[in-house]
Scaffold this motif. Structure first.
Motif, mmCIF file in Angstrom:
data_model
loop_
_atom_site.group_PDB
_atom_site.id
_atom_site.type_symbol
_atom_site.label_atom_id
_atom_site.label_comp_id
_atom_site.label_asym_id
_atom_site.label_seq_id
_atom_site.Cartn_x
_atom_site.Cartn_y
_atom_site.Cartn_z
ATOM 1 N N GLY A 1 0.785 -1.223 0.000
ATOM 2 C CA GLY A 1 0.000 0.000 0.000
ATOM 3 C C GLY A 1 0.817 1.274 0.000
ATOM 4 O O GLY A 1 0.330 2.325 0.440
ATOM 5 N N GLN A 2 2.041 1.220 -0.520
ATOM 6 C CA GLN A 2 2.903 2.408 -0.496
ATOM 7 C C GLN A 2 2.325 3.562 -1.312
ATOM 8 O O GLN A 2 2.613 4.727 -1.018
ATOM 9 C CB GLN A 2 4.292 2.050 -1.036
ATOM 10 C CG GLN A 2 5.068 1.073 -0.171
ATOM 11 C CD GLN A 2 6.377 0.666 -0.831
ATOM 12 O OE1 GLN A 2 7.321 1.441 -0.915
ATOM 13 N NE2 GLN A 2 6.433 -0.563 -1.327
ATOM 14 N N LEU A 3 1.531 3.252 -2.316
ATOM 15 C CA LEU A 3 0.932 4.305 -3.139
ATOM 16 C C LEU A 3 -0.544 4.519 -2.826
ATOM 17 O O LEU A 3 -1.270 5.134 -3.607
ATOM 18 C CB LEU A 3 1.117 3.989 -4.622
ATOM 19 C CG LEU A 3 2.561 3.920 -5.115
ATOM 20 C CD1 LEU A 3 2.602 3.732 -6.625
ATOM 21 C CD2 LEU A 3 3.344 5.168 -4.723
ATOM 22 N N GLY A 4 -0.992 4.010 -1.671
ATOM 23 C CA GLY A 4 -2.365 4.276 -1.256
ATOM 24 C C GLY A 4 -3.273 3.070 -1.343
ATOM 25 O O GLY A 4 -2.858 1.949 -1.594
ATOM 26 N N ARG A 5 -4.539 3.334 -1.126
ATOM 27 C CA ARG A 5 -5.568 2.295 -1.118
ATOM 28 C C ARG A 5 -5.865 1.813 -2.537
ATOM 29 O O ARG A 5 -5.493 2.435 -3.515
ATOM 30 C CB ARG A 5 -6.848 2.861 -0.499
ATOM 31 C CG ARG A 5 -6.666 3.451 0.882
ATOM 32 C CD ARG A 5 -7.907 4.205 1.306
ATOM 33 N NE ARG A 5 -7.738 4.834 2.610
ATOM 34 C CZ ARG A 5 -8.636 5.630 3.176
ATOM 35 N NH1 ARG A 5 -9.760 5.904 2.544
ATOM 36 N NH2 ARG A 5 -8.409 6.155 4.366
ATOM 37 N N GLU A 6 -6.609 0.710 -2.608
ATOM 38 C CA GLU A 6 -6.953 0.162 -3.921
ATOM 39 C C GLU A 6 -7.821 1.125 -4.726
ATOM 40 O O GLU A 6 -7.639 1.273 -5.930
ATOM 41 C CB GLU A 6 -7.650 -1.187 -3.755
ATOM 42 C CG GLU A 6 -6.711 -2.294 -3.307
ATOM 43 C CD GLU A 6 -7.357 -3.658 -3.319
ATOM 44 O OE1 GLU A 6 -6.640 -4.643 -3.527
ATOM 45 O OE2 GLU A 6 -8.583 -3.740 -3.121
ATOM 46 N N SER A 7 -8.780 1.767 -4.069
ATOM 47 C CA SER A 7 -9.645 2.711 -4.788
ATOM 48 C C SER A 7 -8.828 3.849 -5.384
ATOM 49 O O SER A 7 -9.119 4.336 -6.489
ATOM 50 C CB SER A 7 -10.712 3.263 -3.843
ATOM 51 O OG SER A 7 -10.115 3.916 -2.735
ATOM 52 N N GLU A 8 -7.803 4.290 -4.665
ATOM 53 C CA GLU A 8 -6.934 5.355 -5.173
ATOM 54 C C GLU A 8 -6.062 4.838 -6.319
ATOM 55 O O GLU A 8 -5.821 5.560 -7.295
ATOM 56 C CB GLU A 8 -6.077 5.893 -4.026
ATOM 57 C CG GLU A 8 -6.901 6.572 -2.945
ATOM 58 C CD GLU A 8 -6.212 6.602 -1.585
ATOM 59 O OE1 GLU A 8 -6.864 7.023 -0.619
ATOM 60 O OE2 GLU A 8 -5.044 6.192 -1.487
ATOM 61 N N ALA A 9 -5.597 3.610 -6.202
ATOM 62 C CA ALA A 9 -4.766 3.029 -7.260
ATOM 63 C C ALA A 9 -5.550 2.909 -8.561
ATOM 64 O O ALA A 9 -4.999 3.128 -9.651
ATOM 65 C CB ALA A 9 -4.246 1.662 -6.824
ATOM 66 N N ILE A 10 -6.817 2.564 -8.475
ATOM 67 C CA ILE A 10 -7.654 2.470 -9.672
ATOM 68 C C ILE A 10 -7.715 3.821 -10.376
ATOM 69 O O ILE A 10 -7.533 3.929 -11.588
ATOM 70 C CB ILE A 10 -9.078 1.987 -9.304
ATOM 71 C CG1 ILE A 10 -9.033 0.549 -8.769
ATOM 72 C CG2 ILE A 10 -9.996 2.071 -10.526
ATOM 73 C CD1 ILE A 10 -10.312 0.115 -8.076
ATOM 74 N N ASP A 11 -7.962 4.878 -9.600
ATOM 75 C CA ASP A 11 -8.030 6.220 -10.185
ATOM 76 C C ASP A 11 -6.686 6.657 -10.758
ATOM 77 O O ASP A 11 -6.616 7.259 -11.831
ATOM 78 C CB ASP A 11 -8.503 7.228 -9.134
ATOM 79 C CG ASP A 11 -9.999 7.160 -8.889
ATOM 80 O OD1 ASP A 11 -10.713 6.661 -9.775
ATOM 81 O OD2 ASP A 11 -10.435 7.591 -7.817
#
Length: 329
Positions: free
Chosen positions: A71-81
């Motif tokens: 999760g170094q680049l954030g949550r899954e919902s953020e990764a999708i965006d």
């Protein structure tokens, strides 16, 4: 942190890390950035790392992959965006996090659609999996592969769960998916949407009483240290999906696009071999740690979930995929 602020924070982190699609390790080498919320030795992380190694070998170092796990680049919902906007190139996300934006993924997440892991894999390897992957093309993503991840079951800090009645009044973490929120309500629980990374502390502080996930994640997240009751409900076999940004994909040469697709396809076998071995190890580890594991009244759970299944099957596209899935049982 709300969704918009979370997305911006993740985007800033990606940029600060040099994780833009155009990032270059040295002259002539393009670096593709990949993200995953799971720990560094998790099977999906290892499978994507394998893709990176093969990309570098097959292209003589011209294409490389920089992988951010845990999760170094954030949550899954953020990764999708971030993938949709091209801030990162590749991300592995849980299908439940895709349900609301990509309707075809709902067919893979509905309760009691799959009977077993072999049944799931037959569906994902055939027309069902291919149809779901094509569904991402409408919204700035390209579906590369679907990684199966076992049966999702309930675990909690309070008591064994044998029937839906045992969930009544308990607060359970669910992913941000309408399917899981409504399913938990049918079981009599109070669904609480939280990101994967927040679950351990929520269990520890008693913000929630329990959650649902696969056995490997239950172990790798160390949630078993606070949730001492595991109930084998197998209410969903919702898989993971490997996605690439459409913007990043289109920027590749045609032969590189073909190579990336082929490596993603081959990585499924890599992931499954790691998954099967690690799931057995996870089960042995949580039992040795003293987690109480019990069977459930599966028929009672199926009956309680049926109204939700019936409602979604009124959607023609979901019903068509469901019929194909059940034909493979």
């Amino acid at each position: 942190m709300n969704g918009r602020r979370g997305f911006l924070a993740g985007l800033a982190a990606a940029c600060a890390a040099g994780a833009l699609p155009a990032a270059r390790a040295d002259a002539g080498a393009r670096v593709l950035t990949a993200s995953d919320v799971h720990v560094k030795d998790y099977p999906t992380v290892e499978a994507v790392r394998w893709i990176g190694q093969q990309l570098e070998r097959e292209t003589g170092g011209r294409l490389r992959l920089r992988l951010y796990h845990s999760g170094q680049l954030g949550r899954e919902s953020e990764a999708i965006d971030m993938a949709r906007y091209g801030a990162i190139d590749i991300t592995r996300v849980y299908a439940g996090a895709l349900n609301n934006a990509f309707p075809l993924t709902r067919a893979l997440c509905l309760p009691y659609v799959f009977d077993s892991v072999p049944h799931l894999r037959r569906a994902l390897d055939g027309e069902v999996g291919a149809r779901v992957l094509r569904g991402f093309e409408a919204r700035d993503l390209v579906g590369l592969a679907i990684y199966d991840c076992g049966a999702r079951c309930f675990y909690n800090t309070r008591r064994p769960l044998r029937t839906p009645a045992d969930l009544h009044g308990l607060k359970f973490r669910v992913p941000g998916s309408d399917i899981f929120i409504r399913l938990l309500r049918l079981f009599g629980a109070n669904p609480t949407p939280l990101s994967y990374g927040e679950v351990f502390s929520a269990l520890e502080t008693r913000l929630i009483d329990g959650a649902e996930n696969n056995l490997r994640s239950f172990h790798s997240s160390r949630q078993f240290e606070v949730a001492r009751h595991w109930s084998q409900s197998e209410h969903s076999y919702a898989p993971d999906v490997l996605l690439v940004s459409r913007k990043s994909y289109d920027a590749l040469r045609a032969d590189d696009r073909a190579l990336l697709r082929e490596l993603a396809r081959r990585s499924v076998a890599v992931m499954r071999a790691l998954w099967d071995a690690s799931e057995q190890e996870a089960g042995a580890a949580v039992r040795a740690a003293g987690v109480h594991m019990n069977e459930v009244d599966m028929a009672a759970f199926r009956r309680a979930a049926q109204p939700l299944l019936d409602e979604y099957l009124r959607q023609p596209e979901i019903d068509a995929l469901y019929r194909k899935i059940r034909a493979l049982a």
